[in-house]
Design a protein around this motif. Sequence first.
Motif, PDB file in Angstrom:
ATOM      1  N   ALA A  82       0.841  -1.208   0.000  1.00 16.05           N
ATOM      2  CA  ALA A  82       0.000   0.000   0.000  1.00 16.05           C
ATOM      3  C   ALA A  82       0.874   1.255   0.000  1.00 16.05           C
ATOM      4  O   ALA A  82       0.572   2.231  -0.701  1.00 16.05           O
ATOM      5  CB  ALA A  82      -0.931  -0.015   1.207  1.00 16.05           C
ATOM      6  N   LEU A  83       1.961   1.236   0.773  1.00 17.75           N
ATOM      7  CA  LEU A  83       2.870   2.385   0.789  1.00 17.75           C
ATOM      8  C   LEU A  83       3.532   2.568  -0.574  1.00 17.75           C
ATOM      9  O   LEU A  83       3.697   3.696  -1.042  1.00 17.75           O
ATOM     10  CB  LEU A  83       3.925   2.220   1.891  1.00 17.75           C
ATOM     11  CG  LEU A  83       3.403   2.316   3.316  1.00 17.75           C
ATOM     12  CD1 LEU A  83       4.476   1.872   4.306  1.00 17.75           C
ATOM     13  CD2 LEU A  83       2.927   3.722   3.626  1.00 17.75           C
ATOM     14  N   GLY A  84       3.898   1.472  -1.205  1.00 14.68           N
ATOM     15  CA  GLY A  84       4.456   1.549  -2.558  1.00 14.68           C
ATOM     16  C   GLY A  84       3.459   2.151  -3.534  1.00 14.68           C
ATOM     17  O   GLY A  84       3.820   2.985  -4.373  1.00 14.68           O
TER      18      GLY A  84
ATOM     19  N   LEU B 219       1.451   6.898  -6.647  1.00 11.64           N
ATOM     20  CA  LEU B 219       0.408   7.904  -6.824  1.00 11.64           C
ATOM     21  C   LEU B 219       0.994   9.308  -6.706  1.00 11.64           C
ATOM     22  O   LEU B 219       0.676  10.187  -7.500  1.00 11.64           O
ATOM     23  CB  LEU B 219      -0.715   7.698  -5.806  1.00 11.64           C
ATOM     24  CG  LEU B 219      -1.866   8.694  -5.864  1.00 11.64           C
ATOM     25  CD1 LEU B 219      -2.566   8.628  -7.225  1.00 11.64           C
ATOM     26  CD2 LEU B 219      -2.844   8.438  -4.738  1.00 11.64           C
ATOM     27  N   VAL B 220       1.860   9.526  -5.732  1.00 15.74           N
ATOM     28  CA  VAL B 220       2.504  10.832  -5.563  1.00 15.74           C
ATOM     29  C   VAL B 220       3.267  11.197  -6.828  1.00 15.74           C
ATOM     30  O   VAL B 220       3.192  12.326  -7.327  1.00 15.74           O
ATOM     31  CB  VAL B 220       3.447  10.842  -4.337  1.00 15.74           C
ATOM     32  CG1 VAL B 220       4.327  12.080  -4.331  1.00 15.74           C
ATOM     33  CG2 VAL B 220       2.639  10.748  -3.059  1.00 15.74           C
ATOM     34  N   ALA B 221       3.999  10.241  -7.373  1.00 14.38           N
ATOM     35  CA  ALA B 221       4.768  10.495  -8.593  1.00 14.38           C
ATOM     36  C   ALA B 221       3.844  10.777  -9.771  1.00 14.38           C
ATOM     37  O   ALA B 221       4.184  11.557 -10.657  1.00 14.38           O
ATOM     38  CB  ALA B 221       5.676   9.316  -8.897  1.00 14.38           C
ATOM     39  N   THR B 222       2.660  10.178  -9.807  1.00 21.88           N
ATOM     40  CA  THR B 222       1.703  10.408 -10.888  1.00 21.88           C
ATOM     41  C   THR B 222       1.041  11.771 -10.753  1.00 21.88           C
ATOM     42  O   THR B 222       0.898  12.510 -11.720  1.00 21.88           O
ATOM     43  CB  THR B 222       0.615   9.300 -10.895  1.00 21.88           C
ATOM     44  OG1 THR B 222       1.262   8.042 -11.067  1.00 21.88           O
ATOM     45  CG2 THR B 222      -0.399   9.524 -11.991  1.00 21.88           C
ATOM     46  N   VAL B 223       0.660  12.119  -9.541  1.00 18.76           N
ATOM     47  CA  VAL B 223      -0.020  13.383  -9.288  1.00 18.76           C
ATOM     48  C   VAL B 223       0.924  14.554  -9.532  1.00 18.76           C
ATOM     49  O   VAL B 223       0.544  15.566 -10.105  1.00 18.76           O
ATOM     50  CB  VAL B 223      -0.588  13.427  -7.855  1.00 18.76           C
ATOM     51  CG1 VAL B 223      -1.086  14.810  -7.498  1.00 18.76           C
ATOM     52  CG2 VAL B 223      -1.697  12.402  -7.699  1.00 18.76           C
TER      53      VAL B 223
ATOM     54  N   CYS C 117       7.776  16.205  -8.545  1.00 19.11           N
ATOM     55  CA  CYS C 117       8.014  16.110  -7.101  1.00 19.11           C
ATOM     56  C   CYS C 117       9.008  15.017  -6.741  1.00 19.11           C
ATOM     57  O   CYS C 117       9.853  15.212  -5.888  1.00 19.11           O
ATOM     58  CB  CYS C 117       6.668  15.872  -6.420  1.00 19.11           C
ATOM     59  SG  CYS C 117       6.728  15.550  -4.691  1.00 19.11           S
ATOM     60  N   CYS C 118       8.888  13.861  -7.366  1.00 12.28           N
ATOM     61  CA  CYS C 118       9.707  12.712  -6.985  1.00 12.28           C
ATOM     62  C   CYS C 118      10.531  12.191  -8.172  1.00 12.28           C
ATOM     63  O   CYS C 118      10.050  12.147  -9.292  1.00 12.28           O
ATOM     64  CB  CYS C 118       8.845  11.583  -6.436  1.00 12.28           C
ATOM     65  SG  CYS C 118       8.003  12.032  -4.899  1.00 12.28           S
ATOM     66  N   SER C 119      11.744  11.811  -7.856  1.00  7.07           N
ATOM     67  CA  SER C 119      12.645  11.236  -8.846  1.00  7.07           C
ATOM     68  C   SER C 119      13.403  10.102  -8.163  1.00  7.07           C
ATOM     69  O   SER C 119      13.277   9.918  -6.946  1.00  7.07           O
ATOM     70  CB  SER C 119      13.631  12.293  -9.351  1.00  7.07           C
ATOM     71  OG  SER C 119      14.544  12.629  -8.321  1.00  7.07           O
ATOM     72  N   PRO C 120      14.215   9.358  -8.898  1.00 10.79           N
ATOM     73  CA  PRO C 120      14.999   8.296  -8.255  1.00 10.79           C
ATOM     74  C   PRO C 120      15.912   8.812  -7.135  1.00 10.79           C
ATOM     75  O   PRO C 120      16.278   8.081  -6.237  1.00 10.79           O
ATOM     76  CB  PRO C 120      15.810   7.706  -9.408  1.00 10.79           C
ATOM     77  CG  PRO C 120      15.007   8.001 -10.617  1.00 10.79           C
ATOM     78  CD  PRO C 120      14.352   9.330 -10.351  1.00 10.79           C
ATOM     79  N   GLU C 121      16.247  10.091  -7.182  1.00 13.63           N
ATOM     80  CA  GLU C 121      17.110  10.666  -6.141  1.00 13.63           C
ATOM     81  C   GLU C 121      16.346  11.011  -4.862  1.00 13.63           C
ATOM     82  O   GLU C 121      16.937  11.292  -3.838  1.00 13.63           O
ATOM     83  CB  GLU C 121      17.815  11.931  -6.668  1.00 13.63           C
ATOM     84  CG  GLU C 121      18.856  11.665  -7.730  1.00 13.63           C
ATOM     85  CD  GLU C 121      18.232  11.392  -9.105  1.00 13.63           C
ATOM     86  OE1 GLU C 121      17.237  12.044  -9.460  1.00 13.63           O
ATOM     87  OE2 GLU C 121      18.737  10.490  -9.794  1.00 13.63           O
ATOM     88  N   GLY C 122      15.036  11.032  -4.930  1.00 10.37           N
ATOM     89  CA  GLY C 122      14.237  11.323  -3.748  1.00 10.37           C
ATOM     90  C   GLY C 122      13.103  12.273  -4.078  1.00 10.37           C
ATOM     91  O   GLY C 122      12.953  12.730  -5.212  1.00 10.37           O
ATOM     92  N   CYS C 123      12.294  12.582  -3.079  1.00 11.06           N
ATOM     93  CA  CYS C 123      11.151  13.477  -3.252  1.00 11.06           C
ATOM     94  C   CYS C 123      11.469  14.855  -2.694  1.00 11.06           C
ATOM     95  O   CYS C 123      12.100  14.972  -1.642  1.00 11.06           O
ATOM     96  CB  CYS C 123       9.928  12.898  -2.558  1.00 11.06           C
ATOM     97  SG  CYS C 123       9.275  11.437  -3.373  1.00 11.06           S
TER      98      CYS C 123
END
Length: 110
Positions: free
Chosen positions: A86-88, A93-97, A101-107
């Motif tokens: 669920a956390l994954g 979802l955060v990356a989609t929205v 905001c988020c990349s492989p280096e972090g959010c």
Amino acid sequence: MTTVTVTHAAALTRLGHALSEGVRTRILLSLREAPARPSDLAEALDVSKQVISNQLACLRGCELVEATREGRSTWYRLADPRLGGALGDLLELVATVDPTCCSPEGCTCA
């Protein structure tokens, strides 16, 4: 469709509370990988053992993590392995929205 009860709403509220604090969220994300001792979490997350202890107590109270005593060590793990998935899903979802905001280096979301 499942009928939503007050108990369901309370469980979601506990999860929301747990995720509302950065260290608690980082602990949950770390425990997706494997069980860990508080000292390991403190080192990995670069926070004090006292902070980890306080946040683990909160997560236990929310019934999201469980502790297992092995000798002199206490190991923490997610109370339900489905929580890791669920956390994954929430991270995706955060990356989609907000893909900026988020990349492989972090959010970097504020």
